[in-house]
Design an enzyme around this catalytic site. Structure first.
Site, short mmCIF file in Angstrom:
data_model
loop_
_atom_site.label_atom_id
_atom_site.label_comp_id
_atom_site.label_asym_id
_atom_site.label_seq_id
_atom_site.Cartn_x
_atom_site.Cartn_y
_atom_site.Cartn_z
N SER A 1 0.77 3.40 -4.98
CA SER A 1 0.68 4.45 -4.00
C SER A 1 1.23 4.06 -2.62
O SER A 1 1.47 4.93 -1.79
CB SER A 1 -0.78 4.88 -3.84
N LYS B 1 0.05 1.34 6.19
CA LYS B 1 -0.22 2.44 5.25
C LYS B 1 -1.21 3.41 5.89
O LYS B 1 -2.16 2.98 6.56
CB LYS B 1 -0.78 1.87 3.95
N SER C 1 -1.20 -0.77 -6.36
CA SER C 1 -0.46 -0.01 -5.34
C SER C 1 0.30 -0.83 -4.32
O SER C 1 1.06 -0.28 -3.54
CB SER C 1 -1.41 0.92 -4.61
N1 GLN Z 1 -1.62 3.86 -9.57
C1 GLN Z 1 -3.01 3.54 -9.62
C2 GLN Z 1 -3.84 4.79 -9.46
O1 GLN Z 1 -3.26 5.83 -9.36
C3 GLN Z 1 -3.35 2.52 -8.56
C4 GLN Z 1 -3.48 3.08 -7.23
C5 GLN Z 1 -3.81 2.05 -6.21
O2 GLN Z 1 -3.71 0.85 -6.44
N2 GLN Z 1 -4.26 2.52 -5.06
O3 GLN Z 1 -5.04 4.75 -9.44
#
Ligand code: GLN
Length: 487
Positions: free
Chosen positions: A154, A79, A178
């Site tokens: 994400s 990532k 994410s």
């Molecule tokens: N979707 C969640 C957010 O937008 C989690 C994101 C993540 O785990 N990095 O904060």
């Protein structure tokens, strides 16, 4: 069968037995990337030259009879918020569009010490804020199961590249879901370790008390292998734990006999798509048939996790992102009148809308007039949630809930309404709030043939139980072996 479609453990074996050359494995994966990446858009950067050089070094070592490690010669994707020395690390943001880290994250060092080959950096929501990978500054990654739908987020690029056989495994980061949510949307394994198990050194910080790095893989066995490699104490991360690390492959036992599975029917009653509910119930039934006992647990406070999360995560993010001032590194505005103007313009140009929204929210909840009403209260609720899970684990070994209330949605479907997007994390966020480990595994498909994930949560440091249940489920189902037809 094509080499690229094998599992990590199978390809590693073939390399060691010299049934294939490492170069052939790379050729196969990059050919696959040439074939499907134009449709899927999972990668921001490919590191082909570097990868072939490393392949050659590793092959020479192997041919000299040296040990090249458990991941010897295996292509792995990362990532783009995990720092890789001399390789661009953008966080999918204009702010870091040209950032080349002078150092490797600890997890990268560990992967390389164990023989992995980094083949590219994957797309993500900007600074890991989102659930669909739509907020990337560079491109939109498509779900390999339906190119008109999001891969989740994400870490959408990491999930999509493993699902479409463009890497044998990938690393992602999980602050509120994410890793698990995109794993669920793309039908791969996604594992978020206990907080403190994996070093965060070199992970670009979003919300430091919640962030953890973890693997995406094609099988549960591969997840255990990756976990073995990336865990361990690290002096460079003060929240990294100095404990005895276990061999997670020991957990790969095909049995759930007498394992106590906790469920909370109230928590999964509303807002869950019918097909997701059915897959969840079928999974429970199967595990019961295989010898597990179902026990009711009370997760009444968990439903406040989302509200708690969007206070704590944004507060920490507003502070972590303060470092991007246009001076030390990152995007700098070309024209400005004075120092304040330089800060303002650089940040205005460098950050996208969702990141700005989070910074504003976070700054607000930390401001002197509102700190007690929001931030302090959120921390208190966090403690209630932690204690609630502790109590639940007095009576059960693992907790089962869906990974996400819905399957992957169409591009743009939730982009206008952030609150609707945030709701996709209702089942993953509590795990981060409490610092627990969680895994998402393939557990079915909905009526549109989109993947459904099942989430297994364990007590802190009980990755073993979590992996055992996941492995048993996998051995007794075939959802994980289905591959998307990318068209
Ligand atoms: N979707 C969640 C957010 O937008 C989690 C994101 C993540 O785990 N990095 O904060």
């Amino acid at each position: 069968m094509n080499l690229y479609s094998l599992s990590l453990s199978d390809i590693a074996k073939k390399i060691k037995l010299k049934e294939v050359l490492i170069k052939e494995v790379l050729d196969s994966v990059y050919a696959r990337i040439d074939e499907v990446e134009p449709k899927v858009d999972a990668y921001i950067t490919l590191t082909k030259e570097y990868a072939y050089k490393r392949a050659q070094e590793l092959q020479e070592k192997l041919d000299n009879g040296e040990n090249i490690g458990v991941l010897g010669g295996v292509p792995i994707a990362i990532k783009d918020n995990i720092c890789t020395k001399d390789i661009k690390t953008t966080c999918a943001s204009r702010m870091l569009e040209n950032f080349i880290p002078p150092y490797d994250a600890t997890v990268i060092k560990k992967l390389e010490e164990n023989g992995a080959i980094i083949i590219g950096k994957t797309n993500m929501d900007e600074f890991a804020m989102g659930s669909s990978t739509e907020t990337s500054y560079f491109k939109k990654t498509k779900n390999p199961w339906d190119l008109e739908k999001v891969p989740g987020g994400s870490s959408g690029g990491s999930a999509a590249c493993v699902a479409s056989d463009m890497a044998f495994a990938a690393l992602g980061s999980d602050t509120g879901g994410s890793i698990r949510q995109p794993a669920s949307y793309c039908s791969v394994i996604g594992l978020k370790p206990t907080y403190g198990l994996v070093s965060r050194y070199g992970l670009v910080a979003f919300a430091s008390s919640l962030d953890q790095i973890g693997p995406f893989t094609k099988t549960v066995e591969d997840a255990a292998i990756m976990l073995n490699v990336i865990t361990g104490h690290d002096n460079m991360d003060t929240t990294s734990l100095d404990i005895d690390y276990e061999d997670y492959t020991k957990a790969l036992v095909n049995s759930v006999d007498k394992i106590r599975i906790g469920i909370d029917k109230n928590f999964t009653k509303d807002g869950v798509a019918e097909d997701v509910k059915n897959a969840y119930n079928n999974s429970l039934e199967l595990l019961q048939k295989l010898g597990a006992n179902i026990v009711e647990v009370d997760l009444s406070y968990a439903k406040y996790s989302l509200a708690t999360y969007y206070i704590i995560a944004t507060a920490e993010a507003s502070s972590n992102l303060g470092r991007y001032d246009g001076i030390r590194y990152g995007h700098r505005a070309k024209e400005f009148s004075d120092l304040i103007d330089l800060y303002k313009k650089s940040r205005t140009e460098g950050f996208g809308d969702e990141v700005k929204r989070r910074i504003m929210l976070g700054t607000y909840v930390l401001s002197s007039g509102y700190y007690d009403a929001y931030y302090k209260r959120a921390q208190q609720v966090r403690t209630l949630i932690i204690n609630e899970f502790k109590k639940a684990f007095d009576n059960c070994d693992v907790i089962l809930i869906p990974t996400a209330p819905n399957t992957a949605f169409k591009f743009g479907a939730k982009a206008e309404n952030p609150l609707e997007m945030y709701l996709e994390d209702i089942y993953t966020v509590p795990v981060n709030i409490a610092g627990l480990p969680g895994i998402s595994i393939p557990a079915g498909f909905d009526k549109d043939a989109m993947p459904i994930g099942l989430q297994i949560i364990a007590n802190a440091f009980d990755e073993q139980k979590m992996l055992q249940v996941a492995y048993t489920f996998e051995q007794n189902t075939d959802f994980h072996s289905k591959k998307p037809e990318i068209k």
